[in-house]
Design an enzyme around this catalytic site. Sequence first.
Site, PDB file in Angstrom:
ATOM      1  N   SER A  18      35.052   8.437 -12.309  1.00  0.00           N
ATOM      2  CA  SER A  18      36.378   8.901 -11.862  1.00  0.00           C
ATOM      3  C   SER A  18      37.455   7.825 -11.853  1.00  0.00           C
ATOM      4  O   SER A  18      38.641   8.154 -11.714  1.00  0.00           O
ATOM      5  CB  SER A  18      36.286   9.518 -10.468  1.00  0.00           C
ATOM      6  OG  SER A  18      35.742  10.798 -10.571  1.00  0.00           O
ATOM      7  N   LYS A  37      40.139   8.485 -14.208  1.00  0.00           N
ATOM      8  CA  LYS A  37      41.194   9.478 -13.940  1.00  0.00           C
ATOM      9  C   LYS A  37      42.563   8.796 -13.755  1.00  0.00           C
ATOM     10  O   LYS A  37      43.603   9.377 -14.070  1.00  0.00           O
ATOM     11  CB  LYS A  37      40.855  10.291 -12.683  1.00  0.00           C
ATOM     12  CG  LYS A  37      39.631  11.208 -12.857  1.00  0.00           C
ATOM     13  CD  LYS A  37      39.210  11.795 -11.512  1.00  0.00           C
ATOM     14  CE  LYS A  37      38.017  12.718 -11.641  1.00  0.00           C
ATOM     15  NZ  LYS A  37      37.467  13.095 -10.314  1.00  0.00           N
ATOM     16  N   TYR A  84      37.041  15.138 -21.226  1.00  0.00           N
ATOM     17  CA  TYR A  84      36.889  14.684 -19.829  1.00  0.00           C
ATOM     18  C   TYR A  84      35.550  13.954 -19.623  1.00  0.00           C
ATOM     19  O   TYR A  84      35.500  12.884 -19.010  1.00  0.00           O
ATOM     20  CB  TYR A  84      37.021  15.893 -18.888  1.00  0.00           C
ATOM     21  CG  TYR A  84      36.686  15.566 -17.457  1.00  0.00           C
ATOM     22  CD1 TYR A  84      37.579  14.861 -16.655  1.00  0.00           C
ATOM     23  CD2 TYR A  84      35.465  15.948 -16.897  1.00  0.00           C
ATOM     24  CE1 TYR A  84      37.255  14.537 -15.345  1.00  0.00           C
ATOM     25  CE2 TYR A  84      35.136  15.639 -15.586  1.00  0.00           C
ATOM     26  CZ  TYR A  84      36.029  14.933 -14.812  1.00  0.00           C
ATOM     27  OH  TYR A  84      35.715  14.600 -13.521  1.00  0.00           O
ATOM     28  N   TYR A 117      39.021  11.024  -2.231  1.00  0.00           N
ATOM     29  CA  TYR A 117      38.727  12.430  -1.880  1.00  0.00           C
ATOM     30  C   TYR A 117      38.822  12.638  -0.363  1.00  0.00           C
ATOM     31  O   TYR A 117      39.814  12.249   0.237  1.00  0.00           O
ATOM     32  CB  TYR A 117      37.359  12.838  -2.443  1.00  0.00           C
ATOM     33  CG  TYR A 117      37.141  12.309  -3.827  1.00  0.00           C
ATOM     34  CD1 TYR A 117      37.952  12.732  -4.877  1.00  0.00           C
ATOM     35  CD2 TYR A 117      36.182  11.336  -4.093  1.00  0.00           C
ATOM     36  CE1 TYR A 117      37.800  12.234  -6.148  1.00  0.00           C
ATOM     37  CE2 TYR A 117      36.017  10.827  -5.365  1.00  0.00           C
ATOM     38  CZ  TYR A 117      36.836  11.278  -6.384  1.00  0.00           C
ATOM     39  OH  TYR A 117      36.680  10.767  -7.627  1.00  0.00           O
ATOM     40  N   VAL A 174      31.694   7.769  -9.287  1.00  0.00           N
ATOM     41  CA  VAL A 174      30.293   7.957  -8.873  1.00  0.00           C
ATOM     42  C   VAL A 174      29.334   6.990  -9.577  1.00  0.00           C
ATOM     43  O   VAL A 174      28.147   6.972  -9.263  1.00  0.00           O
ATOM     44  CB  VAL A 174      29.787   9.414  -9.027  1.00  0.00           C
ATOM     45  CG1 VAL A 174      30.442  10.344  -8.034  1.00  0.00           C
ATOM     46  CG2 VAL A 174      29.922   9.906 -10.454  1.00  0.00           C
TER      47      VAL A 174
HETATM   48  N1  GLN Z   1      32.287  12.736 -14.128  1.00  0.00           N
HETATM   49  C1  GLN Z   1      32.149  12.939 -12.715  1.00  0.00           C
HETATM   50  C2  GLN Z   1      32.330  14.413 -12.377  1.00  0.00           C
HETATM   51  O1  GLN Z   1      33.162  15.053 -12.987  1.00  0.00           O
HETATM   52  C3  GLN Z   1      33.175  12.099 -12.008  1.00  0.00           C
HETATM   53  C4  GLN Z   1      33.110  12.247 -10.505  1.00  0.00           C
HETATM   54  C5  GLN Z   1      33.401  10.984  -9.749  1.00  0.00           C
HETATM   55  O2  GLN Z   1      33.280   9.871 -10.244  1.00  0.00           O
HETATM   56  N2  GLN Z   1      33.740  11.168  -8.493  1.00  0.00           N
HETATM   57  O3  GLN Z   1      31.673  14.938 -11.530  1.00  0.00           O
END
Ligand code: GLN
Length: 304
Positions: free
Chosen positions: A64, A67, A189, A240, A258
Amino acid sequence: MPDFQGILESIYQDAIKANDKGTVATYIPELAHIDKNNFGIHLRTFDGNEYGIGDYNKPFSIQSISKVLALSKAMALVSETIWNRVDVEPSGHPFNQLALLEIENGIPRNPLINSGAIVIADILISNLKNPKEDFLSYVRDLTGDDTINYNKTVAHSEKMTGFKNYAAANLLKSFKNLKNPVEEVLDFYFHQCSIEMTCSQLTKAFYFLSNKGTCLLNKTRLTKTQAKRINAIMLTCGFYDEAGEFAFEVGLPGKSGVGGGIVALLPDHFVITTWSPGLNKKGNSKLGMLALEQFTTKTKLSVF
Ligand code: GLN
Protein backbone atom coordinates in the site's frame (compact mmCIF):
# COMPACT_ATOMS: atom_id res chain seq x y z
CA MET A 1 21.59 18.17 15.99
CA PRO A 2 20.47 14.79 17.41
CA ASP A 3 22.85 11.83 17.23
CA PHE A 4 20.83 10.15 14.47
CA GLN A 5 23.02 7.05 14.06
CA GLY A 6 23.11 6.50 17.82
CA ILE A 7 19.33 6.82 18.04
CA LEU A 8 18.80 4.35 15.18
CA GLU A 9 21.21 1.89 16.87
CA SER A 10 19.28 1.97 20.13
CA ILE A 11 15.93 1.55 18.32
CA TYR A 12 17.42 -1.39 16.41
CA GLN A 13 18.71 -3.08 19.56
CA ASP A 14 15.26 -2.86 21.18
CA ALA A 15 13.53 -4.13 18.04
CA ILE A 16 15.64 -7.22 17.50
CA LYS A 17 15.10 -8.21 21.15
CA ALA A 18 11.29 -7.76 21.00
CA ASN A 19 9.34 -10.89 21.98
CA ASP A 20 6.25 -9.97 19.98
CA LYS A 21 7.17 -9.05 16.43
CA GLY A 22 3.60 -9.15 15.10
CA THR A 23 2.25 -11.45 12.39
CA VAL A 24 3.32 -11.60 8.77
CA ALA A 25 0.41 -11.06 6.30
CA THR A 26 -0.75 -14.41 4.93
CA TYR A 27 -3.80 -13.39 2.88
CA ILE A 28 -1.41 -12.77 -0.02
CA PRO A 29 0.16 -16.27 0.03
CA GLU A 30 3.47 -15.15 -1.45
CA LEU A 31 4.03 -12.71 1.46
CA ALA A 32 3.58 -15.45 4.06
CA HIS A 33 7.15 -16.75 3.47
CA ILE A 34 8.88 -13.54 4.59
CA ASP A 35 10.98 -13.88 7.74
CA LYS A 36 9.63 -11.58 10.43
CA ASN A 37 13.10 -11.16 11.92
CA ASN A 38 14.00 -8.76 9.12
CA PHE A 39 14.31 -5.23 10.47
CA GLY A 40 15.68 -2.16 8.77
CA ILE A 41 15.56 1.62 9.09
CA HIS A 42 16.84 4.27 6.72
CA LEU A 43 16.85 8.01 7.35
CA ARG A 44 17.81 10.82 5.01
CA THR A 45 18.01 14.33 6.39
CA PHE A 46 17.56 17.49 4.37
CA ASP A 47 21.27 18.25 4.35
CA GLY A 48 21.71 15.00 2.35
CA ASN A 49 23.10 12.87 5.18
CA GLU A 50 21.96 9.25 5.26
CA TYR A 51 21.79 6.87 8.20
CA GLY A 52 20.83 3.20 8.08
CA ILE A 53 20.72 0.15 10.27
CA GLY A 54 19.77 -3.52 9.84
CA ASP A 55 18.13 -4.74 6.63
CA TYR A 56 17.72 -1.33 5.02
CA ASN A 57 19.16 -2.49 1.71
CA LYS A 58 16.96 -5.60 1.33
CA PRO A 59 14.03 -5.26 -1.11
CA PHE A 60 10.51 -5.95 0.20
CA SER A 61 6.98 -5.70 -1.16
CA ILE A 62 5.90 -2.07 -0.83
CA GLN A 63 2.16 -2.93 -1.12
CA SER A 64 0.00 0.00 0.00
CA ILE A 65 2.95 2.39 0.17
CA SER A 66 2.58 2.38 -3.64
CA LYS A 67 -0.83 4.08 -3.24
CA VAL A 68 0.91 7.37 -2.38
CA LEU A 69 3.14 7.22 -5.44
CA ALA A 70 0.16 6.34 -7.64
CA LEU A 71 -1.82 9.24 -6.16
CA SER A 72 1.05 11.64 -6.83
CA LYS A 73 1.23 10.56 -10.47
CA ALA A 74 -2.54 10.89 -10.87
CA MET A 75 -2.50 14.37 -9.31
CA ALA A 76 0.27 15.42 -11.67
CA LEU A 77 -1.78 14.13 -14.63
CA VAL A 78 -5.33 15.24 -13.86
CA SER A 79 -5.03 17.53 -10.85
CA GLU A 80 -8.24 18.51 -9.05
CA THR A 81 -10.69 16.37 -11.02
CA ILE A 82 -9.64 13.40 -8.87
CA TRP A 83 -11.67 14.78 -5.99
CA ASN A 84 -14.95 14.32 -7.88
CA ARG A 85 -14.34 10.58 -7.67
CA VAL A 86 -12.53 10.09 -4.32
CA ASP A 87 -13.02 11.87 -0.99
CA VAL A 88 -10.36 12.97 1.51
CA GLU A 89 -11.85 11.83 4.81
CA PRO A 90 -10.34 9.19 7.12
CA SER A 91 -12.41 6.03 6.92
CA GLY A 92 -11.99 4.79 10.49
CA HIS A 93 -12.22 1.30 9.00
CA PRO A 94 -9.82 -1.39 7.74
CA PHE A 95 -8.17 -0.83 4.34
CA ASN A 96 -10.34 -3.39 2.57
CA GLN A 97 -13.70 -2.57 4.13
CA LEU A 98 -16.61 -2.41 1.68
CA ALA A 99 -19.64 -1.26 3.68
CA LEU A 100 -18.93 2.49 3.50
CA LEU A 101 -18.38 2.30 -0.24
CA GLU A 102 -21.89 1.00 -0.77
CA ILE A 103 -23.47 3.47 1.68
CA GLU A 104 -21.59 6.38 0.09
CA ASN A 105 -22.62 5.51 -3.46
CA GLY A 106 -19.30 4.31 -4.78
CA ILE A 107 -17.21 7.34 -3.69
CA PRO A 108 -14.29 5.96 -1.64
CA ARG A 109 -13.50 7.79 1.59
CA ASN A 110 -9.90 8.50 0.54
CA PRO A 111 -7.25 7.43 -2.01
CA LEU A 112 -5.26 5.36 0.50
CA ILE A 113 -7.87 2.70 1.28
CA ASN A 114 -8.13 -0.06 -1.32
CA SER A 115 -11.28 1.19 -3.06
CA GLY A 116 -9.81 4.70 -3.39
CA ALA A 117 -6.53 3.33 -4.71
CA ILE A 118 -8.46 1.26 -7.26
CA VAL A 119 -10.10 4.47 -8.56
CA ILE A 120 -6.63 6.07 -8.77
CA ALA A 121 -5.40 3.01 -10.71
CA ASP A 122 -8.33 3.52 -13.11
CA ILE A 123 -7.34 7.19 -13.59
CA LEU A 124 -3.74 6.19 -14.32
CA ILE A 125 -4.85 3.59 -16.88
CA SER A 126 -6.98 6.22 -18.64
CA ASN A 127 -4.13 8.75 -18.73
CA LEU A 128 -0.93 6.76 -19.29
CA LYS A 129 0.05 5.33 -22.67
CA ASN A 130 1.59 2.14 -21.28
CA PRO A 131 0.29 2.16 -17.70
CA LYS A 132 2.46 -0.51 -16.09
CA GLU A 133 5.67 0.52 -17.89
CA ASP A 134 5.05 4.22 -17.37
CA PHE A 135 4.25 3.87 -13.67
CA LEU A 136 7.37 1.79 -13.07
CA SER A 137 9.47 4.39 -14.91
CA TYR A 138 7.96 7.09 -12.73
CA VAL A 139 8.93 5.24 -9.53
CA ARG A 140 12.43 4.53 -10.91
CA ASP A 141 12.79 8.15 -11.88
CA LEU A 142 11.71 9.48 -8.50
CA THR A 143 14.26 7.22 -6.84
CA GLY A 144 16.99 7.61 -9.45
CA ASP A 145 17.28 3.80 -9.57
CA ASP A 146 16.52 1.61 -12.59
CA THR A 147 16.81 -1.67 -10.71
CA ILE A 148 13.35 -1.27 -9.10
CA ASN A 149 10.81 -3.74 -10.48
CA TYR A 150 7.46 -5.45 -10.12
CA ASN A 151 7.42 -8.87 -8.48
CA LYS A 152 5.15 -10.72 -10.88
CA THR A 153 4.85 -13.74 -8.55
CA VAL A 154 3.49 -11.52 -5.78
CA ALA A 155 1.11 -9.75 -8.22
CA HIS A 156 -0.16 -13.13 -9.44
CA SER A 157 -0.49 -14.44 -5.89
CA GLU A 158 -2.66 -11.47 -4.94
CA LYS A 159 -4.74 -11.84 -8.09
CA MET A 160 -5.57 -15.43 -7.11
CA THR A 161 -6.80 -14.45 -3.63
CA GLY A 162 -7.85 -10.81 -4.05
CA PHE A 163 -11.58 -11.47 -3.73
CA LYS A 164 -12.28 -8.37 -1.65
CA ASN A 165 -10.49 -6.16 -4.16
CA TYR A 166 -12.58 -7.75 -6.92
CA ALA A 167 -15.67 -7.00 -4.82
CA ALA A 168 -14.57 -3.37 -4.34
CA ALA A 169 -13.82 -2.92 -8.04
CA ASN A 170 -17.17 -4.42 -9.04
CA LEU A 171 -18.98 -2.18 -6.58
CA LEU A 172 -17.15 0.85 -7.98
CA LYS A 173 -18.08 -0.26 -11.48
CA SER A 174 -21.74 -0.61 -10.50
CA PHE A 175 -21.66 3.02 -9.31
CA LYS A 176 -19.96 4.05 -12.57
CA ASN A 177 -16.82 5.10 -10.73
CA LEU A 178 -14.54 2.88 -12.86
CA LYS A 179 -14.06 3.68 -16.53
CA ASN A 180 -11.86 0.73 -17.50
CA PRO A 181 -12.60 -3.01 -17.22
CA VAL A 182 -12.34 -4.45 -13.69
CA GLU A 183 -9.70 -7.03 -14.77
CA GLU A 184 -7.49 -4.37 -16.31
CA VAL A 185 -7.71 -2.04 -13.32
CA LEU A 186 -6.97 -4.80 -10.82
CA ASP A 187 -4.09 -6.15 -12.90
CA PHE A 188 -2.52 -2.68 -12.69
CA TYR A 189 -3.36 -2.32 -8.97
CA PHE A 190 -1.88 -5.73 -8.04
CA HIS A 191 1.27 -4.88 -9.99
CA GLN A 192 1.72 -1.48 -8.34
CA CYS A 193 1.39 -3.15 -4.92
CA SER A 194 3.95 -5.83 -5.89
CA ILE A 195 6.78 -3.36 -6.51
CA GLU A 196 9.81 -4.25 -4.43
CA MET A 197 12.00 -1.57 -2.91
CA THR A 198 14.47 -1.24 -0.07
CA CYS A 199 14.14 1.17 2.83
CA SER A 200 16.81 3.40 1.32
CA GLN A 201 15.09 3.45 -2.09
CA LEU A 202 11.76 4.39 -0.48
CA THR A 203 13.39 7.16 1.50
CA LYS A 204 14.69 8.57 -1.78
CA ALA A 205 11.40 8.11 -3.64
CA PHE A 206 9.41 10.03 -1.00
CA TYR A 207 11.86 12.92 -0.82
CA PHE A 208 9.76 15.07 -3.17
CA LEU A 209 6.87 15.06 -0.68
CA SER A 210 9.14 16.49 2.00
CA ASN A 211 10.55 18.97 -0.51
CA LYS A 212 7.43 20.83 -1.74
CA GLY A 213 7.06 18.56 -4.78
CA THR A 214 10.61 18.63 -6.18
CA CYS A 215 12.38 15.26 -6.31
CA LEU A 216 16.01 14.35 -5.63
CA LEU A 217 16.94 14.81 -9.29
CA ASN A 218 15.66 18.38 -8.98
CA LYS A 219 12.59 17.82 -11.18
CA THR A 220 9.29 19.36 -10.10
CA ARG A 221 6.80 16.51 -9.77
CA LEU A 222 3.97 18.29 -7.97
CA THR A 223 3.16 21.83 -6.99
CA LYS A 224 3.84 22.88 -3.42
CA THR A 225 0.09 22.77 -2.74
CA GLN A 226 -0.27 19.26 -4.17
CA ALA A 227 2.61 18.02 -1.99
CA LYS A 228 0.95 19.63 1.03
CA ARG A 229 -2.34 17.87 0.20
CA ILE A 230 -0.72 14.45 -0.10
CA ASN A 231 1.00 14.93 3.25
CA ALA A 232 -2.34 15.89 4.81
CA ILE A 233 -3.94 12.75 3.38
CA MET A 234 -1.08 10.59 4.66
CA LEU A 235 -1.41 12.10 8.14
CA THR A 236 -5.18 11.57 8.32
CA CYS A 237 -5.60 8.37 6.27
CA GLY A 238 -2.20 6.65 5.89
CA PHE A 239 -2.80 4.03 8.58
CA TYR A 240 -6.50 3.26 8.04
CA ASP A 241 -8.27 2.78 11.37
CA GLU A 242 -4.98 3.41 13.16
CA ALA A 243 -4.34 6.84 11.63
CA GLY A 244 -5.23 8.54 14.92
CA GLU A 245 -2.91 6.25 16.86
CA PHE A 246 -0.03 6.92 14.45
CA ALA A 247 -0.53 10.70 14.69
CA PHE A 248 -0.77 10.37 18.48
CA GLU A 249 2.32 8.18 18.91
CA VAL A 250 4.53 9.33 16.03
CA GLY A 251 3.18 12.66 14.76
CA LEU A 252 4.30 12.47 11.13
CA PRO A 253 2.56 12.04 7.77
CA GLY A 254 3.27 8.49 6.65
CA LYS A 255 2.11 5.39 4.84
CA SER A 256 2.24 1.72 5.70
CA GLY A 257 1.97 -1.43 3.60
CA VAL A 258 1.15 -5.04 4.48
CA GLY A 259 4.67 -5.98 3.39
CA GLY A 260 5.71 -4.39 6.71
CA GLY A 261 7.12 -1.12 5.40
CA ILE A 262 6.36 2.37 6.70
CA VAL A 263 7.56 5.63 5.16
CA ALA A 264 7.17 8.82 7.19
CA LEU A 265 8.44 12.33 6.72
CA LEU A 266 8.80 15.75 8.25
CA PRO A 267 8.57 18.41 5.53
CA ASP A 268 11.88 20.30 5.07
CA HIS A 269 13.63 18.02 7.57
CA PHE A 270 13.81 14.29 6.75
CA VAL A 271 12.30 11.13 5.29
CA ILE A 272 12.49 7.87 7.24
CA THR A 273 11.56 4.32 6.21
CA THR A 274 11.23 1.28 8.46
CA TRP A 275 10.73 -2.34 7.49
CA SER A 276 9.61 -5.06 9.87
CA PRO A 277 7.26 -7.61 8.24
CA GLY A 278 5.23 -8.56 11.35
CA LEU A 279 1.95 -6.63 11.45
CA ASN A 280 -0.34 -5.63 14.30
CA LYS A 281 -4.09 -6.31 14.29
CA LYS A 282 -4.78 -3.25 12.12
CA GLY A 283 -2.39 -4.41 9.39
CA ASN A 284 0.41 -1.93 10.15
CA SER A 285 3.98 -2.98 10.98
CA LYS A 286 4.12 -3.58 14.73
CA LEU A 287 7.79 -2.82 15.32
CA GLY A 288 7.86 -0.17 12.59
CA MET A 289 5.30 1.89 14.49
CA LEU A 290 7.18 1.41 17.78
CA ALA A 291 10.46 2.38 16.11
CA LEU A 292 9.00 5.57 14.66
CA GLU A 293 7.43 6.47 17.99
CA GLN A 294 10.87 6.14 19.61
CA PHE A 295 12.49 8.11 16.78
CA THR A 296 10.24 11.16 17.08
CA THR A 297 10.34 11.01 20.89
CA LYS A 298 14.12 10.75 21.06
CA THR A 299 14.83 13.36 18.36
CA LYS A 300 11.90 15.62 19.36
CA LEU A 301 11.22 16.02 15.62
CA SER A 302 7.58 15.76 14.55
CA VAL A 303 4.95 17.99 13.00
CA PHE A 304 3.47 18.73 16.41
N1 GLN B 1 -2.27 -5.22 -2.05
C1 GLN B 1 -2.83 -5.14 -0.73
C2 GLN B 1 -4.35 -5.24 -0.80
O1 GLN B 1 -4.93 -4.71 -1.72
C3 GLN B 1 -2.41 -3.83 -0.11
C4 GLN B 1 -2.96 -3.65 1.28
C5 GLN B 1 -2.02 -2.94 2.22
O2 GLN B 1 -0.81 -2.89 2.04
N2 GLN B 1 -2.60 -2.43 3.28
O3 GLN B 1 -4.96 -5.84 0.04
